[in-house]
Design a protein around this motif. Structure first.
Motif, PDB file in Angstrom:
ATOM      1  N   SER A  21       3.928 -14.682  25.164  1.00 19.29           N
ATOM      2  CA  SER A  21       3.096 -13.660  25.492  1.00 19.29           C
ATOM      3  C   SER A  21       3.330 -12.799  26.634  1.00 19.29           C
ATOM      4  O   SER A  21       2.827 -12.478  27.664  1.00 19.29           O
ATOM      5  N   ASN A  22       4.628 -12.010  26.344  1.00 10.91           N
ATOM      6  CA  ASN A  22       5.153 -11.487  27.404  1.00 10.91           C
ATOM      7  C   ASN A  22       4.575  -9.896  27.152  1.00 10.91           C
ATOM      8  O   ASN A  22       5.160  -9.191  26.226  1.00 10.91           O
ATOM      9  N   VAL A  23       3.610  -9.430  27.954  1.00  8.31           N
ATOM     10  CA  VAL A  23       2.984  -8.152  27.791  1.00  8.31           C
ATOM     11  C   VAL A  23       3.893  -7.209  28.333  1.00  8.31           C
ATOM     12  O   VAL A  23       3.573  -6.032  27.509  1.00  8.31           O
ATOM     13  N   LEU A  24       4.805  -7.360  29.129  1.00 18.48           N
ATOM     14  CA  LEU A  24       5.652  -6.171  29.323  1.00 18.48           C
ATOM     15  C   LEU A  24       6.547  -5.736  28.027  1.00 18.48           C
ATOM     16  O   LEU A  24       6.619  -4.555  27.747  1.00 18.48           O
ATOM     17  N   GLU A  25       7.185  -6.663  27.706  1.00 22.88           N
ATOM     18  CA  GLU A  25       8.021  -6.522  26.472  1.00 22.88           C
ATOM     19  C   GLU A  25       6.857  -6.050  25.036  1.00 22.88           C
ATOM     20  O   GLU A  25       7.473  -4.948  24.587  1.00 22.88           O
ATOM     21  N   LEU A  26       5.827  -6.601  25.027  1.00 25.18           N
ATOM     22  CA  LEU A  26       4.918  -6.071  23.947  1.00 25.18           C
ATOM     23  C   LEU A  26       4.677  -4.620  24.097  1.00 25.18           C
ATOM     24  O   LEU A  26       4.646  -3.855  23.292  1.00 25.18           O
ATOM     25  N   ASP A  27       4.219  -4.458  25.462  1.00 23.36           N
ATOM     26  CA  ASP A  27       3.852  -2.948  25.680  1.00 23.36           C
ATOM     27  C   ASP A  27       5.072  -1.856  25.325  1.00 23.36           C
ATOM     28  O   ASP A  27       4.802  -1.021  24.836  1.00 23.36           O
ATOM     29  N   ALA A  28       6.392  -2.309  25.726  1.00 21.59           N
ATOM     30  CA  ALA A  28       7.474  -1.468  25.281  1.00 21.59           C
ATOM     31  C   ALA A  28       7.634  -1.468  23.785  1.00 21.59           C
ATOM     32  O   ALA A  28       8.070  -0.182  23.129  1.00 21.59           O
ATOM     33  N   LEU A  29       7.468  -2.453  22.853  1.00 18.42           N
ATOM     34  CA  LEU A  29       7.674  -2.416  21.581  1.00 18.42           C
ATOM     35  C   LEU A  29       6.474  -1.727  20.940  1.00 18.42           C
ATOM     36  O   LEU A  29       6.725  -1.456  19.509  1.00 18.42           O
ATOM     37  N   LEU A  30       5.223  -1.662  21.232  1.00 23.71           N
ATOM     38  CA  LEU A  30       4.408  -1.220  20.541  1.00 23.71           C
ATOM     39  C   LEU A  30       3.938   0.149  20.997  1.00 23.71           C
ATOM     40  O   LEU A  30       3.721   0.336  21.938  1.00 23.71           O
ATOM     41  N   ALA A  31       3.905   0.937  20.138  1.00 24.52           N
ATOM     42  CA  ALA A  31       3.364   2.547  20.368  1.00 24.52           C
ATOM     43  C   ALA A  31       1.992   2.572  20.690  1.00 24.52           C
ATOM     44  O   ALA A  31       1.279   1.766  20.374  1.00 24.52           O
ATOM     45  N   ASP A  32       1.552   3.646  21.651  1.00 18.60           N
ATOM     46  CA  ASP A  32       0.288   3.898  21.986  1.00 18.60           C
ATOM     47  C   ASP A  32      -0.426   3.823  21.024  1.00 18.60           C
ATOM     48  O   ASP A  32      -1.925   3.428  21.291  1.00 18.60           O
ATOM     49  N   GLU A  33      -0.217   4.402  19.906  1.00 13.53           N
ATOM     50  CA  GLU A  33      -1.232   4.723  18.962  1.00 13.53           C
ATOM     51  C   GLU A  33      -1.218   3.808  17.569  1.00 13.53           C
ATOM     52  O   GLU A  33      -1.695   3.881  16.632  1.00 13.53           O
ATOM     53  N   LEU A  34      -0.315   2.505  18.073  1.00 19.67           N
ATOM     54  CA  LEU A  34      -0.506   1.713  17.318  1.00 19.67           C
ATOM     55  C   LEU A  34      -1.985   1.339  16.452  1.00 19.67           C
ATOM     56  O   LEU A  34      -3.006   1.148  17.171  1.00 19.67           O
ATOM     57  N   LEU A  35      -1.914   0.774  15.178  1.00 21.70           N
ATOM     58  CA  LEU A  35      -3.181   0.277  14.503  1.00 21.70           C
ATOM     59  C   LEU A  35      -2.725  -0.790  13.768  1.00 21.70           C
ATOM     60  O   LEU A  35      -1.585  -0.675  12.907  1.00 21.70           O
ATOM     61  N   VAL A  36      -3.270  -1.996  13.848  1.00 19.26           N
ATOM     62  CA  VAL A  36      -2.967  -3.161  13.038  1.00 19.26           C
ATOM     63  C   VAL A  36      -4.132  -3.446  12.481  1.00 19.26           C
ATOM     64  O   VAL A  36      -5.291  -3.741  12.834  1.00 19.26           O
ATOM     65  N   THR A  37      -4.059  -3.995  11.098  1.00 15.95           N
ATOM     66  CA  THR A  37      -5.165  -4.543  10.190  1.00 15.95           C
ATOM     67  C   THR A  37      -4.713  -5.951  10.358  1.00 15.95           C
ATOM     68  O   THR A  37      -3.699  -6.517   9.923  1.00 15.95           O
ATOM     69  N   GLY A  38      -5.804  -6.760  10.502  1.00 16.78           N
ATOM     70  CA  GLY A  38      -5.556  -8.284  10.682  1.00 16.78           C
ATOM     71  C   GLY A  38      -6.086  -8.735   9.486  1.00 16.78           C
ATOM     72  O   GLY A  38      -6.603  -8.030   8.325  1.00 16.78           O
ATOM     73  N   PRO A  39      -5.868 -10.044   9.319  1.00 17.09           N
ATOM     74  CA  PRO A  39      -6.008 -10.994   8.324  1.00 17.09           C
ATOM     75  C   PRO A  39      -7.536 -10.831   7.649  1.00 17.09           C
ATOM     76  O   PRO A  39      -7.846 -11.009   6.592  1.00 17.09           O
ATOM     77  N   ASP A  40      -8.683 -10.510   8.600  1.00 20.95           N
ATOM     78  CA  ASP A  40      -9.786 -10.531   8.124  1.00 20.95           C
ATOM     79  C   ASP A  40     -10.400  -9.024   7.941  1.00 20.95           C
ATOM     80  O   ASP A  40     -11.531  -8.646   7.693  1.00 20.95           O
ATOM     81  N   GLY A  41      -9.364  -7.995   7.830  1.00 19.88           N
ATOM     82  CA  GLY A  41      -9.433  -6.693   7.497  1.00 19.88           C
ATOM     83  C   GLY A  41      -9.924  -5.619   8.828  1.00 19.88           C
ATOM     84  O   GLY A  41     -10.055  -4.591   8.499  1.00 19.88           O
ATOM     85  N   SER A  42      -9.926  -6.196   9.956  1.00 27.90           N
ATOM     86  CA  SER A  42     -10.351  -5.549  11.150  1.00 27.90           C
ATOM     87  C   SER A  42      -9.134  -4.773  11.768  1.00 27.90           C
ATOM     88  O   SER A  42      -8.246  -5.085  11.371  1.00 27.90           O
ATOM     89  N   LEU A  43      -9.675  -3.556  12.303  1.00 28.75           N
ATOM     90  CA  LEU A  43      -8.484  -2.669  12.833  1.00 28.75           C
ATOM     91  C   LEU A  43      -8.499  -2.875  14.550  1.00 28.75           C
ATOM     92  O   LEU A  43      -9.379  -2.977  14.964  1.00 28.75           O
ATOM     93  N   ILE A  44      -7.345  -3.189  14.954  1.00 27.52           N
ATOM     94  CA  ILE A  44      -7.255  -3.208  16.331  1.00 27.52           C
ATOM     95  C   ILE A  44      -6.007  -2.307  16.774  1.00 27.52           C
ATOM     96  O   ILE A  44      -4.950  -2.022  16.256  1.00 27.52           O
ATOM     97  N   GLY A  45      -6.297  -1.781  17.999  1.00 28.86           N
ATOM     98  CA  GLY A  45      -5.205  -1.048  18.579  1.00 28.86           C
ATOM     99  C   GLY A  45      -4.184  -1.720  19.573  1.00 28.86           C
ATOM    100  O   GLY A  45      -4.317  -3.017  19.768  1.00 28.86           O
ATOM    101  N   LYS A  46      -3.207  -1.044  20.095  1.00 27.16           N
ATOM    102  CA  LYS A  46      -2.210  -1.610  21.199  1.00 27.16           C
ATOM    103  C   LYS A  46      -2.947  -2.407  22.183  1.00 27.16           C
ATOM    104  O   LYS A  46      -2.618  -3.565  22.437  1.00 27.16           O
ATOM    105  N   THR A  47      -3.945  -1.793  22.845  1.00 30.47           N
ATOM    106  CA  THR A  47      -4.637  -2.397  24.060  1.00 30.47           C
ATOM    107  C   THR A  47      -5.088  -3.859  23.688  1.00 30.47           C
ATOM    108  O   THR A  47      -4.879  -4.641  24.480  1.00 30.47           O
ATOM    109  N   GLU A  48      -5.956  -3.885  22.465  1.00 32.65           N
ATOM    110  CA  GLU A  48      -6.503  -5.080  22.151  1.00 32.65           C
ATOM    111  C   GLU A  48      -5.486  -6.172  21.792  1.00 32.65           C
ATOM    112  O   GLU A  48      -5.612  -7.329  22.249  1.00 32.65           O
ATOM    113  N   ASP A  49      -4.174  -5.586  21.167  1.00 34.11           N
ATOM    114  CA  ASP A  49      -3.340  -6.650  20.727  1.00 34.11           C
ATOM    115  C   ASP A  49      -2.508  -7.241  21.905  1.00 34.11           C
ATOM    116  O   ASP A  49      -2.632  -8.315  22.472  1.00 34.11           O
TER     117      ASP A  49
END
Length: 122
Positions: A21-49
């Motif tokens: 759960s290294n949030v500094l590394e995740l912040d560097a690897l994830l683009a600000d405009e990231l969108l992730v579709t979860g297993p339940d079909g929901s969409l989340i962005g970088k901030t939520e992730d």
């Protein structure tokens, strides 16, 4: 270093960051405009992730890539991974196989995930 080697390196960094759960590394690897579709079909962005890791909503205790496939394009790589995982989400334990699709984009020499999809694996 080849594009494939670069992607393998950032994929390794991503897995380690998720496990710790290294949030500094995740912040560097994830683009600000990231969108992730979860297993339940929901969409989340970088901030939520990132916040899910920051606040302990998700805790990943083990990850093992069972198979990985790559599609290399100019400045973009799509990674398909079957992952065996265990941990907890919002206090509920989970364990199983998950299929990840990640789209990495090279931005001035730094690879970032711009889109991702997570589904249940077989």
């Amino acid at each position: 270093m080849t594009q494939l080697e670069q992607i393998q390196q950032v994929e390794d960094r991503l897995m380690k960051a998720m496990l710790k759960s290294n949030v500094l590394e995740l912040d560097a690897l994830l683009a600000d405009e990231l969108l992730v579709t979860g297993p339940d079909g929901s969409l989340i962005g970088k901030t939520e992730d990132v916040d899910a890791h920051r606040h302990g909503e998700i805790r990943i205790t083990s990850m093992k890539a069972l198979e990985t496939d790559y599609r290399l394009l100019p400045d973009v790589t799509i990674v398909f991974v079957m992952m065996e995982m265990a941990g907890s989400f919002q206090g509920q334990p989970f364990e199983g196989r998950y299929r990840y699709t990640r789209v990495w984009q090279n931005r001035n020499g730094a690879w970032q995930i711009v889109a991702a999809h997570v589904g249940l694996g077989k």
